[in-house]
Each structure stands twice: as structure tokens, then as C-alpha cells.
Scaffold this motif. Sequence first.
Motif, short mmCIF file in Angstrom:
data_model
loop_
_atom_site.label_atom_id
_atom_site.label_comp_id
_atom_site.label_asym_id
_atom_site.label_seq_id
_atom_site.Cartn_x
_atom_site.Cartn_y
_atom_site.Cartn_z
N LEU A 132 0.83 -1.21 0.00
CA LEU A 132 0.00 0.00 0.00
C LEU A 132 0.86 1.26 0.00
CD1 LEU A 132 -2.79 -1.07 2.53
CD2 LEU A 132 -3.09 -0.59 0.10
N ALA A 133 1.94 1.25 0.78
CA ALA A 133 2.81 2.42 0.83
C ALA A 133 3.48 2.68 -0.53
CB ALA A 133 3.87 2.25 1.92
N LEU A 134 3.97 1.62 -1.17
CA LEU A 134 4.63 1.78 -2.47
C LEU A 134 3.65 2.20 -3.55
CD1 LEU A 134 7.03 -1.32 -2.43
CD2 LEU A 134 7.67 1.09 -2.19
N VAL A 135 2.50 1.53 -3.61
CA VAL A 135 1.48 1.90 -4.61
C VAL A 135 0.96 3.31 -4.34
CG1 VAL A 135 -0.80 1.32 -5.51
CG2 VAL A 135 0.86 -0.49 -5.06
N GLY A 136 0.76 3.62 -3.06
CA GLY A 136 0.30 4.96 -2.72
C GLY A 136 1.30 6.03 -3.12
N ALA A 137 2.59 5.78 -2.92
CA ALA A 137 3.62 6.74 -3.32
C ALA A 137 3.60 6.95 -4.82
CB ALA A 137 5.00 6.25 -2.87
N ALA A 138 3.45 5.86 -5.60
CA ALA A 138 3.39 6.00 -7.05
C ALA A 138 2.15 6.77 -7.48
CB ALA A 138 3.40 4.61 -7.70
N GLY A 139 1.01 6.47 -6.85
CA GLY A 139 -0.21 7.18 -7.20
C GLY A 139 -0.16 8.65 -6.87
N LEU A 140 0.43 9.00 -5.74
CA LEU A 140 0.51 10.41 -5.35
C LEU A 140 1.46 11.19 -6.25
CD1 LEU A 140 0.42 10.30 -1.45
CD2 LEU A 140 -1.44 10.65 -3.06
N MET A 141 2.45 10.52 -6.82
CA MET A 141 3.30 11.20 -7.79
C MET A 141 2.49 11.65 -9.01
SD MET A 141 6.44 11.74 -6.93
CE MET A 141 7.22 11.99 -8.52
N VAL A 142 1.50 10.85 -9.38
CA VAL A 142 0.67 11.18 -10.55
C VAL A 142 -0.20 12.41 -10.28
CG1 VAL A 142 -1.14 10.32 -12.09
CG2 VAL A 142 0.69 8.78 -11.32
N VAL A 143 -0.73 12.50 -9.04
CA VAL A 143 -1.68 13.59 -8.74
C VAL A 143 -1.03 14.70 -7.92
CG1 VAL A 143 -3.60 11.96 -8.80
CG2 VAL A 143 -2.47 12.44 -6.61
N ARG A 144 0.30 14.76 -7.88
CA ARG A 144 0.95 15.73 -7.01
C ARG A 144 0.69 17.18 -7.40
NH1 ARG A 144 4.84 14.08 -10.55
NH2 ARG A 144 6.35 15.63 -11.32
N ARG A 145 0.29 17.43 -8.66
CA ARG A 145 -0.01 18.80 -9.08
C ARG A 145 -1.45 19.21 -8.77
NH1 ARG A 145 3.84 20.63 -12.96
NH2 ARG A 145 5.34 18.99 -13.49
N SER A 146 -2.27 18.25 -8.32
CA SER A 146 -3.67 18.55 -8.03
C SER A 146 -3.78 19.15 -6.63
CB SER A 146 -4.52 17.28 -8.12
OG SER A 146 -4.40 16.69 -9.40
N ASN A 147 -4.41 20.27 -6.53
CA ASN A 147 -4.51 20.98 -5.26
C ASN A 147 -5.30 20.16 -4.23
OD1 ASN A 147 -4.26 23.08 -3.41
ND2 ASN A 147 -6.17 24.04 -4.08
N GLY A 148 -4.68 19.83 -3.12
CA GLY A 148 -5.34 19.12 -2.04
C GLY A 148 -5.36 17.61 -2.17
N MET A 149 -5.15 17.08 -3.38
CA MET A 149 -5.23 15.63 -3.56
C MET A 149 -4.11 14.86 -2.87
SD MET A 149 -7.90 14.54 -5.05
CE MET A 149 -7.35 12.91 -5.56
N PRO A 150 -2.86 15.33 -2.91
CA PRO A 150 -1.80 14.53 -2.27
C PRO A 150 -2.03 14.28 -0.79
CG PRO A 150 -0.84 16.14 -3.75
CD PRO A 150 -2.30 16.47 -3.66
N VAL A 151 -2.44 15.30 -0.04
CA VAL A 151 -2.61 15.09 1.40
C VAL A 151 -3.81 14.19 1.67
CG1 VAL A 151 -3.99 17.20 1.70
CG2 VAL A 151 -2.76 16.22 3.65
N ILE A 152 -4.89 14.34 0.91
CA ILE A 152 -6.06 13.46 1.09
C ILE A 152 -5.69 12.03 0.76
CG2 ILE A 152 -8.38 12.96 0.26
CD1 ILE A 152 -8.75 15.98 -0.19
N GLY A 153 -5.00 11.84 -0.36
CA GLY A 153 -4.59 10.50 -0.75
C GLY A 153 -3.65 9.87 0.27
#
Length: 528
Positions: free
Chosen positions: A32-53
Motif C-alpha cells: 500500500l505504501a509503495l502503490v500509494g507513493a506512485a499514485g501520489l506522484m501522478v496527482v501531485r499537481r492537483s490541489n489538495g489531492m496529495p494530502v487526502i490520498g
Amino acid sequence: MATPTASNDLPAAMIAGLTPATDWVIVLPVVLALVGAAGLMVVRRSNGMPVIGAVLVLLAIIACEVSLIMRIAVEGPLSMTMGKWLPPFGISFTADIFGAAFALAASVVTLIVVLYAQLERAEADPRDGFHPMVLLLLAGVTGSFLTGDLFNLYVWFEVMLIASFGLIVSGGRPMQLDGAIKYGFLNFLATTLFLLALGLTYGLLGTLNMADIMRVAPLANTAAMTGIAALLLLAFGMKAAAFPVNAWLPASYHTPASAVSALFAGLLTKVGAYALLRSLVAVLPASRDLLEPVLAVLAIATLVTAPLGAIAETQLRRAIGFLVIGGIGAVLAGVALPNLLGVAGAGVYIFHAILSITALYLVAGLVEIETGETDTRRMGGLYAANAPLSVFFFALVLSVAGVPPFLGFWPKLLLLEGGVAEAGLGWWGTALVVALLVNAILTLIAGSRLWAHVFWRNLPADTGAPRPALAPKSTRSLAFGATAVLVVAIVAGGLWPNPLIEGGQRAAADLVDPTRYVEAVGLAEVTP
């Protein structure tokens, strides 16, 4: 070592190679941590999404680890070997009480830090990858706590190094780059020594599976195995910041943002301390016995010198860095004591330090934000401005010093009992008891001095600079609330310590006598 055969050496369940779906909970926190890190890299430019994810991923990880601990409490250590390769050839994840509890504590403090970090990230670049790197760091930490293979432990150390370098230089200030160089040099050296020890171990034993090493190491050359244990002691001692290879920690941990400092102090050195505990007590106990006087000397030196450094230091987070080092001395004391109480005390201390040291750095960060200063000589009068913050700081100082009834008292009590039990067997038993008491007194002096300078005395007359512009009230409330939750948990753990003490003693029994650990991996019936 003889190669195991399917007909007479391995249990039928192992031969089948089928992993029950419920056993995936052992590896899910890392996945989960590895997949979550990869997913958050994709949405890192989206305002508010990284912290929620990040929060959602961390909640899922915590749920898995709670489930894992509940299973271990009923069934004993659990193991899962990757890719249908039979152990010891496949990479095994093996979880016992200590490993699962440390992984849970790491996930909880990471969640607190992610919420707290919003206070410092109001002006941060949303593309900097902070949240993915935090999850990547947690993947390395969790993998280190749950792995059952020494080479896999090396891999997770590398994962932690990659993520920690990214976090420590995030912001690009010269002070951060200087801290990264000091942090990196000794950690790279420690990793090199660890890799050297792994090569020697494999060449001598033909295996790097921890459970398999427990079986075959007694048959190997004693001098060679002691040399390997000494290399591991040096490598993990550097990672944990034990004396005398600890100068890098107070020189680097104060350089990044306080949220990153809290994450580093709460997790990274504790992984090194855990690796020492696991490798010397469970994996190579005979070599540990030979190194016992060395371990005692290192523990005593770390316990005494670290709080003296905190007393002499005026920069707030640098001073707390020395308190982190003092805690590593307590863990070393438990490793040096060959009885169940000492090992239990060391393990419970790691759990306590993950929580308490993280909280202390978070409170220090709030102090620096309130005052706009990092040097305690330019602070003062904060008790009147923020009384709850002063209470948090003082309670955490008492916990780190080991004052009852706070959480840090109970592991030190176990260590003292272990030292008293060994007092008649060698000079180090009595010396360790004295050093633990001296450490508690010096830590209390250092922490009280910091508290008095920051909160109690009046603001220095020559400080005429205006207070800094504070972050929005909602963000400050979130950071303060997250810190308050952690402090309340620490106080509650000190007032109701029985589950922690009983769990620590059960976990220590599996380290001192790793029979159930070896059985969980499926190697108990394999002929060495």
C-alpha cells in the motif's frame, strides 16, 4: 548446509506453495505504501489531492497492521515467502509482536506528521513530491520491521535512504544541503559495511534468511561469526547514531522542516536500533555473548554523553537530537543485557521513542513557528502566550527522561530490572544500571533547561523583532490538534502500561528463544 527436499524436510503446506489470502496482510502495509507513493506522484499537481490520498493510504495501512497484530497475538509469529520459492531461498516477510508493533507505531506517527505538515506547507511547491516521498520512506521503514531476510533488510535501508535524501534537501536551503552531506556520508558508509557483512555471511553460511541463520550459525566458525556480528554492530550503530558514530545526527536533523525532522527522529534511528536488537539477540546470540562487554561500554558512553550534549546546546532541535541519541543508549543497554527483561525493555523503549521523540520534534516546530526563532537564547515568555504548548513540551521531556507515570518510565524500569538481575554476573550489569539512572537525571536537567528558557523566563530584553506572521488559524489548529492527539496517546500509554509491558515481554521471549519464529518460516523441521 544441506538443500531441503520436498519429501522429508518441509511441511506439506510449504510444499504446496499456497499462501492463504489472510496472510497477505503481512505484506500489504508495504504494498500500500509503495502503490500509494506512485499514485501520489501522478496527482501531485492537483490541489489538495496529495494530502487526502496520503491520509487515506495511511489509514488503510494502519488497519492492516492492527489486524496483523491481532493475529500475531493469537497465533504467534506469521510468515509469507514470495513467489512460491520455498524458504530459505525465497524472500520471507516474517512478523512477530515487536516488528508489527513498531510498524504500527511508525504508520501512526507518519499520519500525524502528514497532518501537521500542512502548517509548514502553506507556501510549499505542490509539485515537490513531499507526500510520495513520505510514503516511500514509510515503505522502507515498514519493510525493515517486517522482513525476515537480511539482504531484503539492506534493500529497505536503500529505499529509506532514497526517500530521506529527497526529504532532507526539499527546499534547497544551503543549511539543508550541508546537513544532507553529513547525513549521507556516514549512512552510505554504514550501508557499505552492512553489505560487506552480508557477503561474508552468505559466503560462510550459504543463506541470508534470518530464521535459517538462527539454525546454521551455531555450526559455523565462532571467530568468523563474531567478526560478522561486529561489522553489523558498527553498521547498525551508525544507522542508530550510537556513540561514537553519532555526530551526524545533531548536525543534520535540525536542517529540514520540523515535520521532516520529526519523521526522521521518530523512525530512521529506530530502524537501526531494531536491526541491532534483531540481529544480535535473535539471529546471532552466541556472537552477542562474546561482544557483551563492548555493547556495555557503547551503551554506557551513549547514555552519559548524549544528554551532556543536550545540556550544552542552545539550538532547540539540535538539543533534542542529542536526546534522541541518549535513547539509543537505552536500547543498546537492553541488547547488552542477556535476559528477557532487558530485551523487553529495549523493545518497549523503541516503541515509546517512536511516539515520544516524534511528538517532541513536532512541539519544537510549533515553538519555532510561534517565536520565529530556533535558538533558545532568543526565546522566552511562551508560557503566557501558549500554556498548552508548554504543558505538552514538559510532559514529553518527562516521558523521554523516564519519569513516572509517563510512557518512557516503563521501558526504563524493565531495563533497570534486567540490569539488577545481571548485577552479580559481571561489572556491566551494575554499570548499566548506574548509567541508566545518570541518563535519566541528565535528560531531565537538559529538558527542564530547554523548557525554562523557552517558556518560563521572560523574553530577552534585546529581542525587539516582531513575531512572525502566523499560518491561517485552521492550519495551525490542525497541526496543534494532531500533536495533541499524539501527546494524549503517550500520556494514556503511561497511565495504562500493562498491555505494552505484557506485549513487550511476550515479544522478548520470541527474540530470546526464536523457536516459534523459525517454525513460522517453515524451517523448524529442515536438517541443517
